[in-house]
Design an enzyme around this catalytic site. Structure first.
Site, short mmCIF file in Angstrom:
data_model
loop_
_atom_site.label_atom_id
_atom_site.label_comp_id
_atom_site.label_asym_id
_atom_site.label_seq_id
_atom_site.Cartn_x
_atom_site.Cartn_y
_atom_site.Cartn_z
CG HIS A 165 88.38 -6.53 -3.02
ND1 HIS A 165 88.98 -5.28 -3.03
CD2 HIS A 165 89.01 -7.25 -3.98
CE1 HIS A 165 89.92 -5.24 -3.96
NE2 HIS A 165 89.95 -6.42 -4.56
CD GLU A 168 87.44 -4.01 -0.08
OE1 GLU A 168 86.85 -3.47 -1.05
OE2 GLU A 168 88.67 -4.08 0.02
CD GLU A 370 89.55 1.62 -1.08
OE1 GLU A 370 88.95 0.94 -0.21
OE2 GLU A 370 90.18 1.11 -2.03
#
Length: 400
Positions: A165, A168, A370
């Site tokens: 992404h 990110e 994450e």
């Protein structure tokens, strides 16, 4: 006092501030006319505050090339910092502004980390540590190379990836810094993250794809100009906004982590996105985007024993997928949690991600991590703390 600087393609406030060793706030204060602009534009003239250690006085016999070499500054950067100086006609006692140089570390983490920085750092890592090998495994929509770096000679093959992404992108310098520290420890033979790097190197072949989505990362960090081939479409997909810092998708507005053939149809229906945009559009079929297809082909070409895909944010570890995962995955996730302080989560209601597809296709341990806590893009001032947590987890992956 300040000196003029002509903005170059790829420059950002943070990159310029880091280059000259000043705070971004000082740079903003010296340029009140544009300090609110989210992106700099190539060709703009801005002013950079002087620091005493910026200035070098020309001595007899000096040449522009020798000064650049002495201070370890690329020729073009030195030229950009001294627009009024003729490099072919230096004068004794003339002042040159010297941009800040780095220490012995290759991977810098004090400014946005984009595809240009990645390619430069990868080349320098391979030069300094010849046992790191670089491979171009594919190309993005815009033709940027997607690279993989390999370290280790062991039969056990492990894969890490990042920046799937766009917003990110902090996951890319995390992986590159990890590679640099691993290589440094292996060369020196010293203990590293509580592990013997020699044993790690001999037991594992680690393949790292630091930036899966280089076009999207560049867009999120630098915005667009009318010269961009997707200029009108991107503005349309972004609701007319020139602010792309939160853009997740690739340059065609497709979310790459909704592109994999693992119950893709269900994910597309759940997302409900009918067309391209900043996030969550799955396209018209799986693997339509070259970045996702490259990652799938690369994975199929290797017999990976484990994959770890870094995302942000939330400090969570996702380890399962529709009961396709092997029984050992939950225990590995528990160890990852212990090493990082992150929370192991059994996830449901999510499909079509890289980790999902890997688990379903190969029935081996796959993980989405994450990293960090906050709002994307995560602030670079949190990098050190995030890196320390994630480095322990990645090392645990090489032990598992």
């Amino acid at each position: 006092m300040a000196f003029p600087y002509v903005v170059q393609q790829g420059d950002t406030w943070l990159r310029i501030a880091a280059r000259y060793g000043i705070h971004a706030s000082s740079l903003h204060m010296a340029n009140p006319q544009i300090q609110e602009a989210p992106y700099l534009i190539a060709g703009q003239v801005i002013y950079i505050p002087y620091r005493p250690d910026h200035v070098y006085m020309i001595q007899e016999g000096d040449t522009f090339y020798e000064i650049a070499r002495r201070f370890n500054v690329p020729i073009q950067i030195l030229l950009n910092a001294n627009p009024s100086v003729d490099p072919r006609s230096l004068k004794i006692a003339q002042s040159l502004v010297i941009p800040l140089t780095t220490s012995g570390e290759i991977v810098r983490t004090d400014a946005e980390y984009g595809p240009v920085q990645l390619m430069e750092d990868a080349e320098r890592l391979c030069e300094r540590y010849p046992f790191i090998r670089q491979y171009i495994i594919g190309y993005s929509v815009m033709g940027k190379p997607i690279i993989a770096l390999r370290i280790g000679t062991g039969e056990r093959e492990i894969h890490f990836n990042g920046a799937v992404h766009a917003n990110e992108w902090i996951t890319s310098p995390i992986l590159m810094k990890y590679m640099e520290q691993y290589a440094k420890a292996y060369r020196s033979g010293t203990s590293w993250n509580g592990m013997d790097p020699q044993d790690c190197y001999n037991c594992n072949s680690l393949w790292v794809v630091p930036m899966v989505n280089p076009d999207g990362v560049e867009l999120a960090q630098e915005g667009i100009s009318p010269r961009h081939p997707y200029y009108r479409l991107l503005l349309q997909w972004n609701g007319g906004s020139f602010q792309f810092a939160r853009w997740k998708a690739n340059i065609r507005g497709v979310d790459l982590n909704d592109q994999f053939p693992a119950h893709w149809e269900e994910e597309r229906e759940r997302r409900g996105k009918k067309g391209p945009g900043p996030r969550d559009y799955s396209s018209e079929a799986p693997l339509t985007e070259p970045e996702a297809a490259t990652l799938a082909e690369f994975t199929r070409a290797h017999n990976f024993d484990m994959v770890v895909s870094l995302h942000s944010q939330g400090e969570e570890i996702y380890w399962n997928y529709r009961d396709y995962e092997p029984s050992v995955s939950e225990e590995i996730a528990r160890r990852f949690a212990q090493a990082s302080g992150y929370r192991s989560v059994k996830l449901s209601g999510s499909d079509a991600g890289y980790k999902d597809w890997f688990i379903q296709e190969f029935r081996k341990p796959g993980f989405t991590i994450e990293v960090g806590q906050g709002r994307n893009p995560l602030p670079l001032q949190d990098f050190r703390e995030i890196y320390q947590d994630v480095a322990g987890l990645l090392t645990e992956a090489l032990r598992s």
